[in-house]
Design a protein around this motif. Structure first.
Motif, PDB file in Angstrom:
ATOM      1  N   LEU A   1      35.662 -56.379  -5.940  1.00 25.23           N
ATOM      2  CA  LEU A   1      35.802 -54.919  -5.912  1.00 25.23           C
ATOM      3  C   LEU A   1      36.818 -54.416  -6.932  1.00 25.23           C
ATOM      4  O   LEU A   1      36.703 -53.313  -7.429  1.00 25.23           O
ATOM      5  N   ARG A   2      37.799 -55.238  -7.253  1.00 30.25           N
ATOM      6  CA  ARG A   2      38.814 -54.822  -8.222  1.00 30.25           C
ATOM      7  C   ARG A   2      38.216 -54.691  -9.632  1.00 30.25           C
ATOM      8  O   ARG A   2      38.759 -53.988 -10.468  1.00 30.25           O
ATOM      9  N   LYS A   3      37.088 -55.344  -9.880  1.00 32.78           N
ATOM     10  CA  LYS A   3      36.378 -55.198 -11.159  1.00 32.78           C
ATOM     11  C   LYS A   3      35.292 -54.124 -11.071  1.00 32.78           C
ATOM     12  O   LYS A   3      34.978 -53.478 -12.053  1.00 32.78           O
ATOM     13  N   ILE A   4      34.723 -53.951  -9.886  1.00 32.80           N
ATOM     14  CA  ILE A   4      33.619 -53.005  -9.703  1.00 32.80           C
ATOM     15  C   ILE A   4      34.097 -51.565  -9.678  1.00 32.80           C
ATOM     16  O   ILE A   4      33.526 -50.692 -10.330  1.00 32.80           O
ATOM     17  N   ILE A   5      35.169 -51.298  -8.939  1.00 33.18           N
ATOM     18  CA  ILE A   5      35.635 -49.918  -8.745  1.00 33.18           C
ATOM     19  C   ILE A   5      35.913 -49.181 -10.054  1.00 33.18           C
ATOM     20  O   ILE A   5      35.475 -48.044 -10.211  1.00 33.18           O
ATOM     21  N   PRO A   6      36.573 -49.787 -11.048  1.00 33.13           N
ATOM     22  CA  PRO A   6      36.773 -49.047 -12.295  1.00 33.13           C
ATOM     23  C   PRO A   6      35.476 -48.691 -13.022  1.00 33.13           C
ATOM     24  O   PRO A   6      35.449 -47.777 -13.836  1.00 33.13           O
TER      25      PRO A   6
ATOM     26  N   GLU B   1      40.107 -41.478  -9.227  1.00 32.31           N
ATOM     27  CA  GLU B   1      39.806 -41.835  -7.850  1.00 32.31           C
ATOM     28  C   GLU B   1      40.347 -43.205  -7.448  1.00 32.31           C
ATOM     29  O   GLU B   1      40.121 -43.655  -6.334  1.00 32.31           O
ATOM     30  N   TYR B   2      41.028 -43.856  -8.342  1.00 33.26           N
ATOM     31  CA  TYR B   2      41.684 -45.130  -8.028  1.00 33.26           C
ATOM     32  C   TYR B   2      42.933 -45.250  -8.885  1.00 33.26           C
ATOM     33  O   TYR B   2      43.082 -44.562  -9.884  1.00 33.26           O
ATOM     34  N   ARG B   3      43.847 -46.123  -8.457  1.00 33.21           N
ATOM     35  CA  ARG B   3      45.059 -46.352  -9.241  1.00 33.21           C
ATOM     36  C   ARG B   3      45.679 -47.668  -8.824  1.00 33.21           C
ATOM     37  O   ARG B   3      45.300 -48.279  -7.828  1.00 33.21           O
ATOM     38  N   TYR B   4      46.630 -48.091  -9.615  1.00 29.02           N
ATOM     39  CA  TYR B   4      47.374 -49.312  -9.327  1.00 29.02           C
ATOM     40  C   TYR B   4      48.818 -48.964  -9.004  1.00 29.02           C
ATOM     41  O   TYR B   4      49.379 -48.044  -9.587  1.00 29.02           O
ATOM     42  N   SER B   5      49.372 -49.724  -8.093  1.00 28.98           N
ATOM     43  CA  SER B   5      50.811 -49.676  -7.835  1.00 28.98           C
ATOM     44  C   SER B   5      51.254 -51.126  -7.920  1.00 28.98           C
ATOM     45  O   SER B   5      50.989 -51.916  -7.003  1.00 28.98           O
ATOM     46  N   GLY B   6      51.858 -51.463  -9.030  1.00 27.14           N
ATOM     47  CA  GLY B   6      52.139 -52.863  -9.303  1.00 27.14           C
ATOM     48  C   GLY B   6      50.825 -53.583  -9.488  1.00 27.14           C
ATOM     49  O   GLY B   6      49.957 -53.129 -10.220  1.00 27.14           O
ATOM     50  N   SER B   7      50.620 -54.680  -8.785  1.00 21.34           N
ATOM     51  CA  SER B   7      49.365 -55.417  -8.910  1.00 21.34           C
ATOM     52  C   SER B   7      48.345 -55.021  -7.846  1.00 21.34           C
ATOM     53  O   SER B   7      47.236 -55.538  -7.821  1.00 21.34           O
ATOM     54  N   THR B   8      48.700 -54.091  -6.968  1.00 22.53           N
ATOM     55  CA  THR B   8      47.798 -53.670  -5.898  1.00 22.53           C
ATOM     56  C   THR B   8      46.964 -52.480  -6.350  1.00 22.53           C
ATOM     57  O   THR B   8      47.483 -51.508  -6.883  1.00 22.53           O
TER      58      THR B   8
END
Length: 110
Positions: free
Chosen positions: A13-18, A25-32
């Motif tokens: 999902l970390r590759k699909i969502i972008p 509609e998505y973002r990162y906070s550190g590696s999360t």
């Protein structure tokens, strides 16, 4: 037709969502990674509630957990589209590399 077993094994999902969601509609906070919750149970605009892992996302606000297929289905429903399971698989496969997951006559196209 996509090779469903291979698609399930490789889902990230970390590759699909972008590739599916817009950049706001998505973002990162550190590696999360955090993404918009698709439950429809709440309307927070903060994405820190819905954490995304490779296989699932979990919203700490409403408690809902989704796999990639369900997340994408619900996301598009909120956008006003109803996707078939085949179209959801196509979106996931395309986001993960396209032709690698496409099969014809039970043989993977390279």
């Amino acid at each position: 037709m996509y090779d469903l077993e291979r698609l399930k094994d490789d889902i990230n999902l970390r590759k699909i969502i972008p590739n599916i969601l817009s950049s706001d509609e998505y973002r990162y906070s550190g590696s999360t990674m955090y993404a918009k919750c698709v439950s429809g149970l709440h309307s927070e605009t903060r994405y820190e509630h819905n954490a995304v892992s490779e296989k699932r996302c979990h919203c700490f606000s409403c408690g809902e957990t989704y796999d990639a297929f369900t997340y994408i289905k619900k996301y598009y429903e909120q956008q006003g589209f109803s996707l078939s399971f085949a179209k959801i698989c196509e979106n996931i496969g395309d986001a993960l590399g396209g032709a690698t997951y496409y099969e014809t006559d039970n043989k993977i196209k390279k």
